[in-house]
Scaffold this motif. Structure first.
Motif, PDB file in Angstrom:
ATOM      1  N   ASP A 214     -33.268   8.872  -0.602  1.00 39.12           N
ATOM      2  CA  ASP A 214     -33.827   8.779  -1.793  1.00 39.12           C
ATOM      3  C   ASP A 214     -33.390   7.773  -2.889  1.00 39.12           C
ATOM      4  O   ASP A 214     -33.950   7.244  -3.438  1.00 39.12           O
ATOM      5  N   GLN A 215     -32.174   7.419  -2.820  1.00 40.26           N
ATOM      6  CA  GLN A 215     -31.352   6.480  -3.553  1.00 40.26           C
ATOM      7  C   GLN A 215     -32.112   5.044  -2.833  1.00 40.26           C
ATOM      8  O   GLN A 215     -32.304   4.245  -3.974  1.00 40.26           O
ATOM      9  N   ALA A 216     -32.340   4.903  -1.666  1.00 36.15           N
ATOM     10  CA  ALA A 216     -32.750   3.744  -1.115  1.00 36.15           C
ATOM     11  C   ALA A 216     -34.310   3.377  -1.574  1.00 36.15           C
ATOM     12  O   ALA A 216     -34.239   2.350  -2.044  1.00 36.15           O
ATOM     13  N   ARG A 217     -34.996   4.291  -1.537  1.00 38.36           N
ATOM     14  CA  ARG A 217     -36.388   4.395  -2.031  1.00 38.36           C
ATOM     15  C   ARG A 217     -36.502   3.849  -3.657  1.00 38.36           C
ATOM     16  O   ARG A 217     -37.031   2.997  -3.866  1.00 38.36           O
ATOM     17  N   GLU A 218     -35.575   4.544  -4.368  1.00 40.19           N
ATOM     18  CA  GLU A 218     -35.508   4.391  -5.849  1.00 40.19           C
ATOM     19  C   GLU A 218     -35.092   2.874  -5.867  1.00 40.19           C
ATOM     20  O   GLU A 218     -35.333   2.102  -7.124  1.00 40.19           O
ATOM     21  N   PHE A 219     -33.905   2.768  -5.221  1.00 32.65           N
ATOM     22  CA  PHE A 219     -33.442   1.171  -5.294  1.00 32.65           C
ATOM     23  C   PHE A 219     -34.237   0.214  -5.104  1.00 32.65           C
ATOM     24  O   PHE A 219     -34.288  -0.922  -5.739  1.00 32.65           O
ATOM     25  N   GLN A 220     -35.179   0.361  -4.082  1.00 26.95           N
ATOM     26  CA  GLN A 220     -36.117  -0.545  -3.615  1.00 26.95           C
ATOM     27  C   GLN A 220     -37.133  -0.693  -4.698  1.00 26.95           C
ATOM     28  O   GLN A 220     -37.461  -1.939  -5.122  1.00 26.95           O
ATOM     29  N   PHE A 221     -37.545   0.348  -5.314  1.00 25.82           N
ATOM     30  CA  PHE A 221     -38.694   0.231  -6.137  1.00 25.82           C
ATOM     31  C   PHE A 221     -37.923  -0.478  -7.590  1.00 25.82           C
ATOM     32  O   PHE A 221     -38.814  -1.431  -8.291  1.00 25.82           O
ATOM     33  N   ASP A 222     -36.837  -0.182  -7.830  1.00 31.50           N
ATOM     34  CA  ASP A 222     -36.348  -0.794  -9.086  1.00 31.50           C
ATOM     35  C   ASP A 222     -36.306  -2.207  -8.834  1.00 31.50           C
ATOM     36  O   ASP A 222     -36.372  -3.101  -9.768  1.00 31.50           O
ATOM     37  N   MET A 223     -35.810  -2.645  -7.646  1.00 35.88           N
ATOM     38  CA  MET A 223     -35.560  -4.088  -7.449  1.00 35.88           C
ATOM     39  C   MET A 223     -36.646  -4.813  -7.438  1.00 35.88           C
ATOM     40  O   MET A 223     -37.102  -6.229  -7.603  1.00 35.88           O
ATOM     41  N   GLU A 224     -37.901  -4.355  -6.772  1.00 25.85           N
ATOM     42  CA  GLU A 224     -39.282  -4.851  -7.018  1.00 25.85           C
ATOM     43  C   GLU A 224     -39.633  -5.005  -8.400  1.00 25.85           C
ATOM     44  O   GLU A 224     -40.203  -5.913  -8.645  1.00 25.85           O
ATOM     45  N   GLN A 225     -39.426  -3.807  -8.993  1.00 25.58           N
ATOM     46  CA  GLN A 225     -39.911  -4.053 -10.514  1.00 25.58           C
ATOM     47  C   GLN A 225     -39.237  -5.177 -11.311  1.00 25.58           C
ATOM     48  O   GLN A 225     -39.717  -6.096 -11.860  1.00 25.58           O
ATOM     49  N   ALA A 226     -37.801  -5.410 -10.878  1.00 25.66           N
ATOM     50  CA  ALA A 226     -36.966  -6.421 -11.380  1.00 25.66           C
ATOM     51  C   ALA A 226     -37.383  -7.883 -10.950  1.00 25.66           C
ATOM     52  O   ALA A 226     -37.365  -8.748 -11.653  1.00 25.66           O
ATOM     53  N   TYR A 227     -37.676  -7.806  -9.605  1.00 26.41           N
ATOM     54  CA  TYR A 227     -38.430  -9.150  -9.137  1.00 26.41           C
ATOM     55  C   TYR A 227     -39.710  -9.422  -9.875  1.00 26.41           C
ATOM     56  O   TYR A 227     -39.751 -10.534 -10.284  1.00 26.41           O
ATOM     57  N   TYR A 228     -40.733  -8.829 -10.134  1.00 26.76           N
ATOM     58  CA  TYR A 228     -41.768  -8.959 -10.807  1.00 26.76           C
ATOM     59  C   TYR A 228     -41.346  -9.247 -12.318  1.00 26.76           C
ATOM     60  O   TYR A 228     -42.157 -10.313 -12.910  1.00 26.76           O
ATOM     61  N   GLY A 229     -40.515  -8.669 -12.787  1.00 27.23           N
ATOM     62  CA  GLY A 229     -40.433  -8.815 -14.282  1.00 27.23           C
ATOM     63  C   GLY A 229     -39.693 -10.413 -14.344  1.00 27.23           C
ATOM     64  O   GLY A 229     -39.931 -11.038 -15.484  1.00 27.23           O
ATOM     65  N   PHE A 230     -38.913 -10.761 -13.249  1.00 28.09           N
ATOM     66  CA  PHE A 230     -37.959 -12.035 -13.435  1.00 28.09           C
ATOM     67  C   PHE A 230     -39.297 -13.262 -13.270  1.00 28.09           C
ATOM     68  O   PHE A 230     -39.317 -14.098 -13.929  1.00 28.09           O
ATOM     69  N   LYS A 231     -40.338 -12.841 -12.438  1.00 32.76           N
ATOM     70  CA  LYS A 231     -41.493 -13.822 -12.202  1.00 32.76           C
ATOM     71  C   LYS A 231     -42.268 -13.849 -13.248  1.00 32.76           C
ATOM     72  O   LYS A 231     -42.885 -14.986 -13.781  1.00 32.76           O
ATOM     73  N   GLY A 232     -42.307 -12.644 -14.121  1.00 32.53           N
ATOM     74  CA  GLY A 232     -43.173 -12.719 -15.257  1.00 32.53           C
ATOM     75  C   GLY A 232     -42.629 -13.546 -16.458  1.00 32.53           C
ATOM     76  O   GLY A 232     -43.158 -14.311 -17.035  1.00 32.53           O
ATOM     77  N   THR A 233     -41.428 -13.519 -16.524  1.00 30.93           N
ATOM     78  CA  THR A 233     -40.617 -14.309 -17.696  1.00 30.93           C
ATOM     79  C   THR A 233     -40.880 -15.448 -17.487  1.00 30.93           C
ATOM     80  O   THR A 233     -40.959 -16.648 -18.314  1.00 30.93           O
ATOM     81  N   LEU A 234     -40.995 -16.007 -16.120  1.00 29.34           N
ATOM     82  CA  LEU A 234     -40.981 -17.747 -15.789  1.00 29.34           C
ATOM     83  C   LEU A 234     -42.164 -18.056 -16.150  1.00 29.34           C
ATOM     84  O   LEU A 234     -42.401 -19.125 -16.789  1.00 29.34           O
TER      85      LEU A 234
END
Length: 237
Positions: A214-234
């Motif tokens: 469960d933690q791994a799935r949540e971690f993956q989801f959060d990191m994907e969202q952070a990645y998209y957020g990072f690209k959106g800032t650029l």
């Protein structure tokens, strides 16, 4: 009247003996340990104590701008590494217990060090440097820094997808991500706070400990969202 009255007990007469001597030499150093193992244990606990005190003073100095960011980052990273190295020994970790217990036992008040040890990375890494990231004229952010940050995100996500969810695998990758992202932009992007939250979570785990499914799935989801957020800032830059 009382001269002929018998005593209820027979007092033992005091006879001074020249052979009596003190069993403890007050000038002799008292040894806390009797074996090399005990000595190593106490040395490690003493070092942890000094690390916590020093780290608290370092955090205060950084907040007061009494130390440069570079010197702070280098010193803080070294102290955090030494702290973890001492606690990597099972005997020391067992005697240490946890930080709050250790602080109570030795009557320590070190709130800034406590927070830094909880996060596990220097404030300059957690929050980013106070200066603006490197820029290249009107072309926007340095492309090399963007590529490096992007690769770090992809490496982490790939590790999760193939089941590499041990603390000693994920924590260094996550540290590299926050460092690389802070070099690119000083703006808060979507889910950036999740990176710090997961850094704290992983920092509390033992090196070989794994995330649950469960933690791994949540971690993956959060990191994907952070990645998209990072690209959106650029794109906004």
């Amino acid at each position: 009247m009382y001269g002929n009255r018998q005593l209820a007990y027979a007092p033992t007469p005091y006879i001074p003996r020249s052979t009596l001597s003190a069993t403890i030499n007050l000038d002799e150093e008292v040894k806390l340990s009797t074996t090399s193992a005990e000595r190593d244990l106490y040395d490690s606990l003493a070092e942890i104590y000094s690390i916590v005190i020093t780290l608290d003073a370092l955090e205060k100095a950084y907040l007061k701008d009494s130390i440069s960011e570079g010197d702070y980052t280098e010193t803080c990273s070294r102290l955090l590494k030494q702290y973890k190295s001492n606690l990597a020994n099972e005997t020391v970790a067992r005697e240490f217990g946890d930080l709050e217990t250790f602080k109570r036992e030795w009557d320590m008040e070190c709130p800034r060090a406590t927070e830094r040890l909880r996060v596990g990375i220097p404030a300059t890494v957690e929050q980013g440097p106070s200066h603006k990231p490197s820029q290249q004229g009107d072309s926007g952010t340095d492309a090399t820094l963007v590529v490096n940050a992007t690769e770090n995100f992809i490496t982490l996500l790939d590790a999760i997808r193939i089941g590499l969810v041990e603390k000693d695998t994920l924590h260094p990758l996550l540290v590299e991500i926050i460092q690389a992202a802070n070099k690119v932009t000083d703006k808060e992007f979507e889910s950036k706070g999740k990176i710090v939250q997961w850094l704290i979570t992983l920092n509390q785990m033992r090196a070989a400990e794994k995330l649950t499914d469960d933690q791994a799935r949540e971690f993956q989801f959060d990191m994907e969202q952070a990645y998209y957020g990072f690209k959106g800032t650029l794109k906004k830059d």
